[in-house]
Design a protein around this motif. Sequence first.
Motif, short mmCIF file in Angstrom:
data_model
loop_
_atom_site.label_atom_id
_atom_site.label_comp_id
_atom_site.label_asym_id
_atom_site.label_seq_id
_atom_site.Cartn_x
_atom_site.Cartn_y
_atom_site.Cartn_z
N LEU A 1 40.33 42.35 41.49
CA LEU A 1 40.65 42.21 42.92
C LEU A 1 39.39 41.99 43.76
N SER A 2 39.46 40.96 44.61
CA SER A 2 38.37 40.70 45.54
C SER A 2 38.92 40.59 46.95
N VAL A 3 38.15 41.08 47.91
CA VAL A 3 38.49 40.94 49.32
C VAL A 3 37.23 40.51 50.07
N ASN A 4 37.35 39.40 50.78
CA ASN A 4 36.22 38.92 51.59
C ASN A 4 36.62 38.94 53.07
N TYR A 5 35.64 39.25 53.91
CA TYR A 5 35.80 39.05 55.35
C TYR A 5 34.79 37.96 55.70
N GLY A 6 35.23 36.72 55.77
CA GLY A 6 34.26 35.63 55.96
C GLY A 6 33.28 35.64 54.80
N THR A 7 32.02 35.81 55.12
CA THR A 7 31.01 35.79 54.04
C THR A 7 30.76 37.19 53.47
N ILE A 8 31.36 38.22 54.09
CA ILE A 8 31.15 39.59 53.59
C ILE A 8 32.07 39.84 52.40
N LYS B 1 44.77 39.82 53.13
CA LYS B 1 44.85 38.76 52.12
C LYS B 1 43.77 38.99 51.06
N THR B 2 44.17 38.89 49.81
CA THR B 2 43.17 39.04 48.74
C THR B 2 42.42 37.72 48.57
N SER B 3 41.19 37.82 48.09
CA SER B 3 40.39 36.61 47.87
C SER B 3 40.36 36.26 46.38
N GLY B 4 40.99 37.09 45.56
CA GLY B 4 41.03 36.82 44.13
C GLY B 4 41.60 38.01 43.40
N GLY B 5 42.11 37.76 42.19
CA GLY B 5 42.62 38.85 41.38
C GLY B 5 44.12 39.03 41.53
N ALA B 6 44.65 40.09 40.89
CA ALA B 6 46.09 40.30 40.88
C ALA B 6 46.43 41.78 40.98
N VAL B 7 47.55 42.04 41.64
CA VAL B 7 48.08 43.41 41.74
C VAL B 7 49.49 43.39 41.19
N THR B 8 49.76 44.24 40.19
CA THR B 8 51.13 44.33 39.68
C THR B 8 51.62 45.76 39.76
N LEU B 9 52.89 45.88 40.10
CA LEU B 9 53.53 47.18 40.22
C LEU B 9 54.72 47.20 39.27
N GLU B 10 54.71 48.09 38.32
CA GLU B 10 55.76 48.15 37.29
C GLU B 10 56.00 46.75 36.70
N GLY B 11 54.90 46.05 36.42
CA GLY B 11 54.98 44.74 35.79
C GLY B 11 55.31 43.59 36.73
N ARG B 12 55.53 43.90 37.99
CA ARG B 12 55.92 42.87 38.95
C ARG B 12 54.72 42.47 39.79
N ASP B 13 54.48 41.18 39.93
CA ASP B 13 53.32 40.68 40.68
C ASP B 13 53.56 40.85 42.19
#
Length: 235
Positions: free
Chosen positions: A7-14, A52-64
């Motif tokens: 998981l990645s989170v960006n705020y502009g360039t941060i 909003k995520t900038s990359g990666g994935a989150v799954t809950l009980e196998g559900r994206d």
Amino acid sequence: MLDVRDLSVNYGTIRAVRGITFTVGKGELVSLLGANGAGKSSTIKAIAGALKTSGGAVTLEGRDITSANPEQVIRAGLATVPETRDVFPDLTVAENLMLGAYIHRRDHAGNRENLDRLHTLFPRLAERASQAAGTLSGGEQQMLVIARALMARPSVLLLDEPSLGLAPAIVERIFEMIETLKKSGLTILLVEQNVNQALAVADRAYVMRLGAIVASGTADEIRSTSDLSAHYLGG
Ligand code: ATP
């Protein structure tokens, strides 16, 4: 139960969160620790669909649920208590709680049953049911936002710094409640700066620094192997 991968989170360039991976198993209480600015809240907000995520994935009980919006995330079974601890101040305690049951609004019997259970767990909220939420103490407001999140009947609860700004005696009670919730079988991800108290209730923990996970393990392992002051205080 909850799987967070790269998981990645960006705020502009941060780059606030830099490709972190962690899991929370069914019935586990996992703590995410780290100093101010480590990226804990950004992680929580991204999981909750509030950012909003900038990359990666989150799954809950196998559900994206990576791109799900906050309501979809709640419907999938994950409820969040943000650190802002915001109640609707002019509404009563009871009205605030019912807003938490929004996704079950037609299930009156189920909501009544859940409310009774929560009143047993948080007797203070039952006593204050008709009081305006804005007039509650800080500790009571924290109980209210936790109980409101539980009205959604989640399988996973995300708690962002529940002890923030509260007096030690109240912090003690909040942690007792978190333990009670864990014993009831709830899966919990607890974000905390209060390292000792968080480790005392957690099965496992991850330590974040500068957007990355720098240590992980059981509470005992974290206590004994990582230099907590360096990671936690950023020193
Ligand atoms: P805290 O305990 O202080 O909330 P944290 O570990 O939760 O800290 P975040 O709030 O996720 O950390 O912040 C991670 C980084 O992202 C910090 O450098 C912060 O300044 C930056 N950041 C957070 N929110 C924003 C935003 N809305 N715009 C720009 N940068 C942000």
